[in-house]
Design an enzyme around this catalytic site. Structure first.
Site, PDB file in Angstrom:
ATOM      1  N   SER A  86       0.700  -1.264  -0.012  1.00 22.43           N
ATOM      2  CA  SER A  86      -0.055   0.116  -0.006  1.00 22.43           C
ATOM      3  C   SER A  86       0.809   1.331   0.113  1.00 22.43           C
ATOM      4  O   SER A  86       1.528   1.230   0.923  1.00 22.43           O
ATOM      5  CB  SER A  86      -0.927   0.139   1.385  1.00 22.43           C
ATOM      6  N   HIS A 114      -3.816  -0.919  -4.856  1.00 24.08           N
ATOM      7  CA  HIS A 114      -2.889  -2.044  -5.451  1.00 24.08           C
ATOM      8  C   HIS A 114      -3.397  -1.895  -7.069  1.00 24.08           C
ATOM      9  O   HIS A 114      -4.662  -2.614  -7.204  1.00 24.08           O
ATOM     10  CB  HIS A 114      -3.282  -3.434  -4.817  1.00 24.08           C
ATOM     11  N   HIS A 171      -4.324 -10.477  -0.900  1.00 21.87           N
ATOM     12  CA  HIS A 171      -4.181 -10.759   0.643  1.00 21.87           C
ATOM     13  C   HIS A 171      -5.157 -11.632   1.010  1.00 21.87           C
ATOM     14  O   HIS A 171      -6.122 -12.061   0.380  1.00 21.87           O
ATOM     15  CB  HIS A 171      -4.661  -9.270   1.029  1.00 21.87           C
ATOM     16  N   TYR A 229      -6.875 -11.643   3.619  1.00 32.23           N
ATOM     17  CA  TYR A 229      -8.169 -10.644   3.925  1.00 32.23           C
ATOM     18  C   TYR A 229      -9.259 -10.933   2.746  1.00 32.23           C
ATOM     19  O   TYR A 229     -10.548 -10.380   2.996  1.00 32.23           O
ATOM     20  CB  TYR A 229      -8.057  -9.734   4.813  1.00 32.23           C
ATOM     21  N   GLU A 230      -8.709 -10.852   1.600  1.00 26.57           N
ATOM     22  CA  GLU A 230      -9.578 -10.898   0.423  1.00 26.57           C
ATOM     23  C   GLU A 230     -10.263 -12.179   0.343  1.00 26.57           C
ATOM     24  O   GLU A 230     -11.180 -12.401  -0.705  1.00 26.57           O
ATOM     25  CB  GLU A 230      -8.875 -10.618  -0.728  1.00 26.57           C
ATOM     26  N   ALA A 273       2.792  -1.460   4.480  1.00 30.19           N
ATOM     27  CA  ALA A 273       2.355  -0.261   5.552  1.00 30.19           C
ATOM     28  C   ALA A 273       2.078  -1.489   6.443  1.00 30.19           C
ATOM     29  O   ALA A 273       1.394  -2.309   6.621  1.00 30.19           O
ATOM     30  CB  ALA A 273       1.053   0.539   4.722  1.00 30.19           C
ATOM     31  N   MET A 317      -0.730  -6.759   7.473  1.00 35.74           N
ATOM     32  CA  MET A 317      -1.376  -7.789   7.036  1.00 35.74           C
ATOM     33  C   MET A 317      -1.172  -8.423   5.625  1.00 35.74           C
ATOM     34  O   MET A 317      -1.836  -9.129   4.870  1.00 35.74           O
ATOM     35  CB  MET A 317      -2.944  -7.247   6.716  1.00 35.74           C
ATOM     36  N   SER A 318       0.275  -8.320   5.672  1.00 38.02           N
ATOM     37  CA  SER A 318       1.034  -9.001   4.604  1.00 38.02           C
ATOM     38  C   SER A 318       2.352  -9.819   4.948  1.00 38.02           C
ATOM     39  O   SER A 318       2.656  -9.471   6.138  1.00 38.02           O
ATOM     40  CB  SER A 318       1.179  -7.936   3.408  1.00 38.02           C
ATOM     41  N   ASN A 338       0.728   4.647  10.660  1.00 38.07           N
ATOM     42  CA  ASN A 338      -0.142   5.138  11.984  1.00 38.07           C
ATOM     43  C   ASN A 338       0.525   4.199  12.974  1.00 38.07           C
ATOM     44  O   ASN A 338       1.061   3.158  12.940  1.00 38.07           O
ATOM     45  CB  ASN A 338      -1.605   4.455  11.487  1.00 38.07           C
ATOM     46  N   HIS A 373      -8.390   2.793   6.665  1.00 37.86           N
ATOM     47  CA  HIS A 373      -7.635   2.353   5.427  1.00 37.86           C
ATOM     48  C   HIS A 373      -6.981   3.442   4.599  1.00 37.86           C
ATOM     49  O   HIS A 373      -5.858   3.852   4.122  1.00 37.86           O
ATOM     50  CB  HIS A 373      -8.308   1.418   4.831  1.00 37.86           C
TER      51      HIS A 373
END
Ligand code: HPA
Length: 277
Positions: free
Chosen positions: A34, A64, A86, A88-89, A116, A214-215, A238, A250
């Site tokens: 990201s 992306h 990802h 989460y997708e 990120a 998350m990656s 963040n 996000h």
């Protein structure tokens, strides 16, 4: 010919690329997370192929793009993978490591995984970078589950030094030259897509994590299986949940990394110059 898991699919994609463009074998593959897409603008002799045009599944997340971009950074042939898949997708884990397979099949020997992340270490500030020294896999998944081991590609791989020391040193040299605030730290991968609770962040800190995202971790595992040299870079977009007032969004994650993308692409150019000497 040595076979690794995912080779057939990656080989077909590479054949499709070769039917579309002519390119030099990349030395390094960069998987851009990201807000890291700007690096593409700094590429010399850039040639772009879209995922769809070469048989790769389209990307589904804002930020992306879904392109492979070939060219040179500091005169060194590289490939940029602009667009991640990802967990989460709802993607299959094999799909999330497909970009790493493609980088391997293209003939690169090193891969840089960028992302990120939320800062857990209180000494970090938004906008800092973290070069991964190690990781914690909190996804409960592993891309090597069900993979058939061969003599050349075993699955019980050593994970005591996932992130390449030479690459990290080149990153550290580059960041001090470019005046980028950077740390060395431990990245934790969670599944997402919801962000963490403050209690989770306190737990992760006590487990030894400096940043959370998350990656990256599953990709790093697969890259080590493929015997690629691996570096990981987090942009702290963040501070993690509970560390500051306000909510994590996000859009803010994208905006924070976007603010610094010019500086970060200069850093990556300097890194390549330093690493490939
Ligand atoms: N948590 C998880 N993933 C993230 C974060 C976060 O705070 N920031 C960017 N990616």
């Amino acid at each position: 010919m040595a076979e690794y898991y995912g080779k057939d699919r990656a080989a077909e994609i590479v054949r499709n690329i070769k039917e579309t463009i002519k390119f030099e074998t990349p030395h390094i593959g960069f998987i851009l997370g990201s807000g890291w897409g700007h690096v593409a603008k700094n590429l010399e002799h850039a040639q772009t192929v879209s995922y769809q045009s070469i048989g790769m599944p389209p990307c589904g997340v804002a930020g992306h793009e879904g392109n492979l971009i070939f060219g040179k950074l500091s005169g060194v042939p590289v490939v940029l993978v602009q667009g991640r898949y990802h967990l989460y997708e709802g993607r299959d884990i094999a799909e999330t490591v497909l970009p790493v397979c493609v980088v391997k099949e293209l003939g690169a020997s090193s891969v840089v995984l960028t992302n990120a992340a939320g800062g857990i270490n209180a000494a970090y500030e938004v906008g800092d970078l973290m070069f991964l020294s190690d990781h914690i896999n909190l996804t409960g998944r592993n891309p090597l589950i069900g993979v058939k081991a061969t003599d050349e590609y075993p699955i019980f791989i050593d994970m005591s030094s996932v992130y390449d020391r030479e690459m990290r040193m080149a990153l550290e040299t580059a960041s001090s030259r470019k005046g980028v605030n950077a740390h060395r730290g431990v990245y934790m991968q969670v599944l997402g897509p919801s962000f963490e609770t403050p209690a989770e962040i306190r737990a992760f800190r006590s487990m030894g994590a400096d940043a959370v995202g998350m990656s990256t971790v599953c990709e790093a595992v697969f890259a080590r299986y493929l015997r690629l040299k691996v570096a990981g870079i987090s942009c702290i977009t963040n501070m993690a949940a509970g560390m500051t007032a306000g909510q994590i969004k996000h859009e803010d994650v994208l905006e924070e990394s976007k603010k610094r993308e010019v500086k970060f692409s200069a850093l990556l150019r300097e890194f390549v110059r330093e690493y490939v000497k």
